[in-house]
Motif scaffolding. Structure first.
Motif, PDB file in Angstrom:
ATOM      1  N   UNK A 198      -3.690  -2.622  -2.485  1.00 28.75           N
ATOM      2  CA  UNK A 198      -3.500  -1.325  -2.170  1.00 28.75           C
ATOM      3  C   UNK A 198      -3.397  -0.527  -3.232  1.00 28.75           C
ATOM      4  N   UNK A 199      -3.737   0.626  -3.204  1.00 28.09           N
ATOM      5  CA  UNK A 199      -4.026   1.675  -4.445  1.00 28.09           C
ATOM      6  C   UNK A 199      -2.596   2.108  -4.709  1.00 28.09           C
ATOM      7  N   UNK A 200      -1.526   2.008  -3.597  1.00 27.56           N
ATOM      8  CA  UNK A 200      -0.396   2.799  -4.041  1.00 27.56           C
ATOM      9  C   UNK A 200       0.684   1.744  -4.532  1.00 27.56           C
ATOM     10  N   UNK A 201       0.901   0.713  -3.611  1.00 26.24           N
ATOM     11  CA  UNK A 201       1.968  -0.297  -3.743  1.00 26.24           C
ATOM     12  C   UNK A 201       1.162  -1.456  -4.861  1.00 26.24           C
ATOM     13  N   UNK A 202       0.023  -1.477  -4.881  1.00 27.43           N
ATOM     14  CA  UNK A 202      -0.151  -2.675  -5.793  1.00 27.43           C
ATOM     15  C   UNK A 202      -0.447  -4.128  -5.010  1.00 27.43           C
ATOM     16  N   UNK A 203       0.149  -3.984  -3.782  1.00 28.82           N
ATOM     17  CA  UNK A 203       0.049  -5.405  -2.967  1.00 28.82           C
ATOM     18  C   UNK A 203      -1.215  -5.861  -2.705  1.00 28.82           C
ATOM     19  N   UNK A 204      -1.463  -6.983  -2.437  1.00 26.94           N
ATOM     20  CA  UNK A 204      -2.741  -7.483  -1.958  1.00 26.94           C
ATOM     21  C   UNK A 204      -2.913  -7.118  -0.490  1.00 26.94           C
ATOM     22  N   UNK A 205      -3.925  -6.905  -0.006  1.00 29.57           N
ATOM     23  CA  UNK A 205      -4.784  -6.663   1.315  1.00 29.57           C
ATOM     24  C   UNK A 205      -5.075  -7.948   1.925  1.00 29.57           C
ATOM     25  N   UNK A 206      -4.214  -8.715   2.629  1.00 29.80           N
ATOM     26  CA  UNK A 206      -4.850  -9.720   3.240  1.00 29.80           C
ATOM     27  C   UNK A 206      -5.785  -9.522   4.541  1.00 29.80           C
TER      28      UNK A 206
END
Length: 744
Positions: free
Chosen positions: A43-51
């Motif tokens: 995710x470009x905002x949170x930096x979380x992986x997109x599963x």
């Protein structure tokens, strides 16, 4: 040596292309399939992986999809066995803008390479602009990964305006019967979670009822048949995790829907979301009302050597259910930088259902018994979550605190033939009515930490404390009774994943638990019964034996072996130890109802947990045209819990049969399934599924609990899209004749 090897590969490939070029007709099939593309999606905002994002490799020349895959839990993807050439890569996921990586050169030499690592790919949250959407292909309704099955609710037409039960019926290997009981490959010992945690919305039990959850509030459903030590060990059949919606679209947006159908079905739902900078706020609501009808016949033949009871019972049954439900969900996220997320969510649910049950006793000739059961109550869930990301994609720290509480009121009324049946429930002080109040609460504290070591090893560790309380108040024959049950579970776990090679890896783990339980049955009045019957006898016996304590300690190991035959074809072998803890209905000594003296049923506070050692083998392959999954499982059960323990009691000189739960010794169970998903064209999607099971119970001290059970069932679903004209969805389920321990 590295330079010589690279030169040799380059020379071989160049020679192949020269040979192809000199031929009269170009044959693409002669180009070697040795290319590899890897990357990570975040995710470009949170930096979380997109599963579970969709990754498609597109031929640059023909602009057609050649191959693809999905990202794993950490947002990673790897596509191999790609024919050498030039490609574009498309990454898509719901709520994000489509991202294209152009000009991927899978050639050796300058500007190219046989293996291309695209690094980190950032997906940007989309702003909804419906007038710009032009959809000609359909995203899959569900995704099969190596360890779980994921069903996306919004992509199904046939569950619009329905409930979570309707959603579960669309998932291969999952079924919900006419009474709302959920089974996974024929096994009803399934743990149902909401957002990864127990919830009052499922009536607080492990064998949950999910009719109170509107489908409009569900984002997706995850099914895990053989969980690792990271997950709670409850449930022999596996885990069903219902993930509720959480808005992610940029700016202010929302949606609403209304539906109506036959049998007086009405539903309305809506959702609004506001996301900007560091904040994401959401609200959703749903209302649903409808009728459900069931009609059937029952024939019981009993063979007793020690009783003079009638040996044959024949009944005609008619059931009408009128559930009404309203739900609200409020929540928000606060992003402190790109690596810290604080989330708070609350869910409110109110339900009111009226069930009319008619039993016409043909033999013995008792006549028709009509009863009305009212169930009304409220549920409240509160959840706080802190998520800490690190520079390394797989490193993660999660802290969860959740509390849920539910209040339920149940009223049971019996009517004689010809008596007027009221449309509103009422509580009367007489011997024909029973009134039950239930209060459940769960407090859960948990921490999970994931840490990678190098490129091949990942360690997971955490702890969890679950404090459960269940109170049931029964009013019968003018006197109040109380049943209070507390269960505290304190657990710690670790798992370690290690990749021995690019194709073969393993995952080991263990979970330890210390459990404390206590149950108390009491009469909340000093007054004595004016009369006694079989029901007061059952209750008074439980009071005399109270309290009930059962503390225990247990370890649950797990082991998984993973082998990638190719990027799209995998083998998995897994072992895990699991537990079925006795739950509300199997523990409560109160009679299930006080109307039918011919079928008296109550729980057993002396029940012990049943333990399961499960072995499972799965084969999975996924291509652009089809997905195929098949598997076999073997389970060894000790202290098996069974409902059909028959005891005979005598009250005032008359003999009655009491059915209760008991530990029935040991059992072995075999299950198998086959699932095929065909996509011959982008607009056609066909899913076929068949599963079966066989279970054998032995070494029980109760002879009537020894025996076999077996059955099979299946599911089919067809999606057809004609762009700009129609979208058609057809679904069908079937069940074969089942053999159970106590009959057919």
């Amino acid at each position: 040596m590295k330079i010589i090897r690279l030169s040799f590969i380059s020379l071989s490939i160049l020679f192949a292309f020269q040979s192809i070029g000199s031929a009269q007709h170009f044959d693409p099939s002669r180009i070697p399939k040795i290319g590899v593309v890897t990357g990570v999606v975040i995710d470009s905002i949170s930096g979380d992986p997109v599963a579970y994002a969709s990754v498609s490799l597109i031929s640059e020349r023909e602009q057609t999809v050649v191959t693809g895959g999905i990202t794993d839990d950490q947002g990673r993807f790897r596509i191999d066995e790609i024919r050498l050439g030039r490609y574009d890569l498309a990454v898509e996921f719901i709520g994000y803008e489509k991202t294209i990586i152009a000009g991927i050169n899978l050639f050796p030499g300058d500007g190219g390479g046989i293996e291309q690592n695209l690094g980190t790919i950032q997906l940007v949250v989309t702003s909804l602009q419906m007038e710009q959407l032009d959809v000609y292909a359909e995203s899959p309704q569900w995704v099969q990964t190596i360890d779980k099955q994921i069903f996306f609710v919004d992509r199904s037409l046939t569950i619009k305006g329905g409930t979570a039960s309707d959603a579960l019926k669309k998932i291969p290997n999952v079924d919900v019967d006419i009474d709302g009981n959920i089974s996974l490959r024929g096994d009803q010992n399934v743990t149902v979670l909401i957002d990864g945690k127990p919830s009052g919305m499922t009536h607080g039990g492990r064998r949950a009822m999910v009719d109170n959850i509107p489908a409009a509030m569900i984002d997706r459903v995850e099914v895990i048949t053989n969980p690792s030590a990271k997950y709670d060990p409850d449930g022999m059949g596996g885990i069903i995790n219902i993930i509720l919606k959480r808005g992610i679209f940029e700016g202010f947006n929302g949606n609403a829907s209304l539906s109506a159908g036959e049998y007086g079905k009405y539903s309305a739902s809506g959702m609004v979301n506001y996301r900007v900078d560091k904040w994401n706020l959401l609200a959703s609501g749903s209302y649903r009302k409808g009728n459900r009808y069931g009609k059937g016949g029952r024939l019981f033949e009993y063979i007793y050597d020690d009783s003079e009871l009638d040996s044959i019972t024949q009944q005609q049954t008619l059931r009408k259910r009128i559930p009404e439900n309203i739900s609200f969900r409020l929540g928000g996220d606060y992003y402190l930088g790109k690596k810290n997320t604080f989330s708070l969510t609350t869910t409110f649910e109110n339900h009111n259902s009226r069930n009319k049950n008619s039993i016409d006793y043909i033999q013995p000739a008792i006549g028709e018994i009509v009863s009305i059961e009212w169930d009304k109550g409220i549920n409240m869930d509160y959840t706080f979550r802190y998520d800490r990301d690190f520079d390394r994609p797989e490193q993660d720290l999660i802290v969860d605190i959740s509390y849920n509480t539910s209040l339920d009121e149940e009223i049971e009324e019996q009517f004689e033939e010809g008596e007027e049946i009221s449309e509103e429930h009422h509580h009367e002080e007489d011997g024909i009515h029973s009134h039950t109040d239930e209060h459940n609460s769960n407090l859960i504290l948990s921490t999970d930490y994931t840490h990678p070591f190098g490129e091949k090893t990942v360690l997971e560790a955490g702890f969890k404390s679950t404090l459960k309380s269940f109170n049931s108040d029964l009013e019968y024959l003018f006197l109040p009774y109380s049943y209070k049950y507390n269960e505290d579970v304190h657990a710690a776990y670790f798992t370690m994943s290690y990749k021995l090679t690019d194709r073969f890896g393993f995952k080991i783990g263990a979970r330890v638990e210390q459990v404390y339980t206590k149950a108390i049955v009491s009469k909340e009045s000093a007054a004595e019964n004016d009369s006694t019957n079989v029901f007061t006898t059952v209750i008074n016996n439980a009071i005399d034996e109270s309290p009930f304590d059962n503390p225990y300690f247990q370890m649950y190991p797990s082991l998984f072996l993973l082998y990638d035959i190719t990027q799209s074809t995998k083998l998995q072998f897994g072992y895990g130890k699991r537990v079925n803890r006795p739950r509300r209905r199997t523990l409560s000594p109160f009679p299930r109802n006080t109307l039918d003296v011919n079928h008296i049923r109550n729980g057993n506070p002396f029940l012990r947990p049943e333990y399961i050692d499960a072995l499972e083998f799965n084969y999975f392959t996924n291509t652009r045209l089809l997905t195929f999954n098949t598997g076999l499982a073997y389970k060894k059960v000790t202290n098996m819990i069974q409902w059909w323990d028959r005891d005979m009691i005598v009250v005032d000189g008359k003999e009655y049969e009491l059915l209760t739960a008991d530990n029935a010794g040991q059992a072995e169970q075999y299950t198998g399934h086959v699932m095929l998903n065909l996509r011959p064209l982008p607009l056609i999607n066909l899913t076929l599924n068949v599963y079966g099971w066989k279970s054998t119970i032995y070494t029980s001290e109760e002879p009537d609990l020894i025996g076999e059970s077996q059955g099979y069932a299946g599911f089919g679903n067809l999606n057809l899209i004609i762009p700009g004209i129609v979208r058609l969805e057809l679904s069908s389920r079937f069940r074969g004749k089942m053999l159970i321990t106590y009959g057919h």
